[in-house]
Design a protein around this motif. Structure first.
Motif, PDB file in Angstrom:
ATOM      1  N   VAL A  17      -6.446  24.644 -14.595  1.00 36.80           N
ATOM      2  CA  VAL A  17      -6.026  25.940 -15.131  1.00 36.80           C
ATOM      3  C   VAL A  17      -4.679  26.312 -14.524  1.00 36.80           C
ATOM      4  O   VAL A  17      -4.539  26.408 -13.295  1.00 36.80           O
ATOM      5  N   VAL A  18      -3.685  26.501 -15.390  1.00 39.19           N
ATOM      6  CA  VAL A  18      -2.352  26.920 -14.956  1.00 39.19           C
ATOM      7  C   VAL A  18      -1.940  28.112 -15.809  1.00 39.19           C
ATOM      8  O   VAL A  18      -1.867  28.004 -17.031  1.00 39.19           O
ATOM      9  N   ASP A  91      -1.661  21.813  -7.153  1.00 41.78           N
ATOM     10  CA  ASP A  91      -2.634  22.589  -6.383  1.00 41.78           C
ATOM     11  C   ASP A  91      -4.032  22.447  -6.975  1.00 41.78           C
ATOM     12  O   ASP A  91      -5.005  22.170  -6.262  1.00 41.78           O
ATOM     13  N   GLY A  92      -4.138  22.662  -8.294  1.00 41.91           N
ATOM     14  CA  GLY A  92      -5.427  22.599  -8.954  1.00 41.91           C
ATOM     15  C   GLY A  92      -6.020  21.201  -8.952  1.00 41.91           C
ATOM     16  O   GLY A  92      -7.233  21.019  -8.745  1.00 41.91           O
ATOM     17  N   LEU A  93      -5.185  20.185  -9.183  1.00 44.22           N
ATOM     18  CA  LEU A  93      -5.679  18.810  -9.200  1.00 44.22           C
ATOM     19  C   LEU A  93      -6.183  18.397  -7.821  1.00 44.22           C
ATOM     20  O   LEU A  93      -7.272  17.804  -7.698  1.00 44.22           O
ATOM     21  N   LEU A  94      -5.420  18.708  -6.780  1.00 45.83           N
ATOM     22  CA  LEU A  94      -5.846  18.332  -5.437  1.00 45.83           C
ATOM     23  C   LEU A  94      -7.145  19.033  -5.048  1.00 45.83           C
ATOM     24  O   LEU A  94      -8.007  18.437  -4.398  1.00 45.83           O
ATOM     25  N   ALA A  95      -7.301  20.282  -5.469  1.00 43.92           N
ATOM     26  CA  ALA A  95      -8.542  20.998  -5.182  1.00 43.92           C
ATOM     27  C   ALA A  95      -9.720  20.313  -5.876  1.00 43.92           C
ATOM     28  O   ALA A  95     -10.794  20.141  -5.272  1.00 43.92           O
ATOM     29  N   THR A 101      -5.254  17.811   3.416  1.00 42.25           N
ATOM     30  CA  THR A 101      -3.976  17.342   3.939  1.00 42.25           C
ATOM     31  C   THR A 101      -3.542  16.089   3.185  1.00 42.25           C
ATOM     32  O   THR A 101      -4.356  15.210   2.893  1.00 42.25           O
ATOM     33  N   VAL A 102      -2.236  15.994   2.878  1.00 47.09           N
ATOM     34  CA  VAL A 102      -1.777  14.976   1.946  1.00 47.09           C
ATOM     35  C   VAL A 102      -0.371  14.512   2.308  1.00 47.09           C
ATOM     36  O   VAL A 102       0.375  15.219   3.000  1.00 47.09           O
ATOM     37  N   TYR A 117       6.335  22.350  -2.844  1.00 47.12           N
ATOM     38  CA  TYR A 117       4.981  22.297  -2.283  1.00 47.12           C
ATOM     39  C   TYR A 117       5.019  22.155  -0.764  1.00 47.12           C
ATOM     40  O   TYR A 117       4.271  22.834  -0.042  1.00 47.12           O
ATOM     41  N   ALA A 118       5.892  21.289  -0.267  1.00 45.19           N
ATOM     42  CA  ALA A 118       5.967  21.067   1.176  1.00 45.19           C
ATOM     43  C   ALA A 118       6.506  22.286   1.912  1.00 45.19           C
ATOM     44  O   ALA A 118       6.094  22.569   3.043  1.00 45.19           O
ATOM     45  N   ALA A 119       7.415  23.027   1.281  1.00 41.79           N
ATOM     46  CA  ALA A 119       7.948  24.246   1.898  1.00 41.79           C
ATOM     47  C   ALA A 119       6.921  25.377   1.860  1.00 41.79           C
ATOM     48  O   ALA A 119       6.849  26.184   2.787  1.00 41.79           O
TER      49      ALA A 119
END
Length: 278
Positions: A17-18, A91-95, A101-102, A117-119
């Motif tokens: 969901v985006v 964000d959604g895919l990793l969740a 941590t990645v 994302y890293a910032a």
């Protein structure tokens, strides 16, 4: 190395969901261990990484999605494809995949997504690799700006777009004799009216503000700037600026490599990336 068809046959799909839209994300998820996510840019797809990931899959879990609007991910009209939206997709895919941590490896627009994302999530990113990535106000380039004009979607046939992209890659790969499998994999996803419109929408979503608002000094991940030194689109001077801003980062220019560094010099790119990640 796999053909494009073999690559896509191995993909899975998740619904993310985006901005209130349920959107399908195609991805590959192979290997085991600490996760590494690879993200491509425009006008490519996850097949860009086919020569790079095998030795890393032997040591770590490797997740390789198609960005929204690209490859086999959602292409229908009516949603945002900007770096901001792609960051939310990640964000959604990793969740969904249970990844905390990645490590992140991004090229072109994918590098811009991972820069954000890293910032924004410094505690969640252990390692960051940026290759010929958009940053600061280095983008969009004129070719992408022109491609993003609405009339391009209305006036360009799939055959015309395919020829345009084929010419683009042949002109900008460092040497003649481009891999036909690579060219097919980069152009095949756009070979429909939906594909043409999607690529135009992707191009129109390029927004300089989405990198100028990022503070690279906020990045705490171990960072490698692995850059094609002969890039005419995202010159190595942008990597040098990132090198100054990201504390403790390392810069390696890959000679005789253009924007498509992992296609121009796959062995040199793969060897340094594997050394860094594994």
């Amino acid at each position: 190395m796999p053909t494009y068809q073999e690559w896509t046959d191995a993909q899975e799909t998740a619904s993310v969901v985006v901005d209130g839209h349920d959107l399908d994300v195609a991805y590959r998820d192979e290997g085991s261990g600490d996760p590494v996510v690879f993200l491509h840019g425009i006008p490519t797809n996850s097949y860009l990484w086919r020569d790079v990931i095998p030795p890393i899959e032997a040591e770590r879990r490797v997740v390789v999605p198609d960005m929204l609007g690209y490859g086999n991910s959602a292409m229908q009209d009516g949603f945002d494809r900007s770096l901001r939206a792609q960051e939310r997709m990640i964000d959604g895919l990793l969740a969904q995949l249970g990844v905390g941590t990645v490590s992140l490896v991004g090229h072109d627009l994918g590098g811009g997504v991972f820069l954000r994302y890293a910032a924004h999530n410094p505690d969640a990113v252990e390692q960051l690799v940026l290759s010929n990535a958009v940053a600061y106000d280095s983008w969009p380039i004129q070719r992408i700006t022109d491609l993003g004009l609405p009339e391009t979607a209305r006036e360009t046939t799939p055959e015309e777009l395919g020829a345009l992209l084929d010419d683009l890659f042949r002109e900008t790969l460092y040497e003649d004799g481009a891999s036909e499998e690579f060219l097919e994999g980069m152009t095949e996803p756009w070979n429909s009216e939906t594909g043409v419109t999607s690529l135009v929408r992707n191009a129109s979503a390029t927004n300089t503000n989405h990198t100028t608002e990022v503070d690279p000094t906020a990045i705490t991940a171990e960072t490698l700037l692995l850059w094609g030194a002969n890039d005419e689109f995202q010159a190595i001077e942008w990597a040098e600026r990132l090198y100054e801003d990201i504390d403790g980062s390392e810069l390696m220019g890959v000679d005789e490599a253009s924007h498509w560094v992992m296609a121009d010099r796959p062995e040199a790119y793969r060897d340094r990336l594997t050394e860094f990640l594994c």
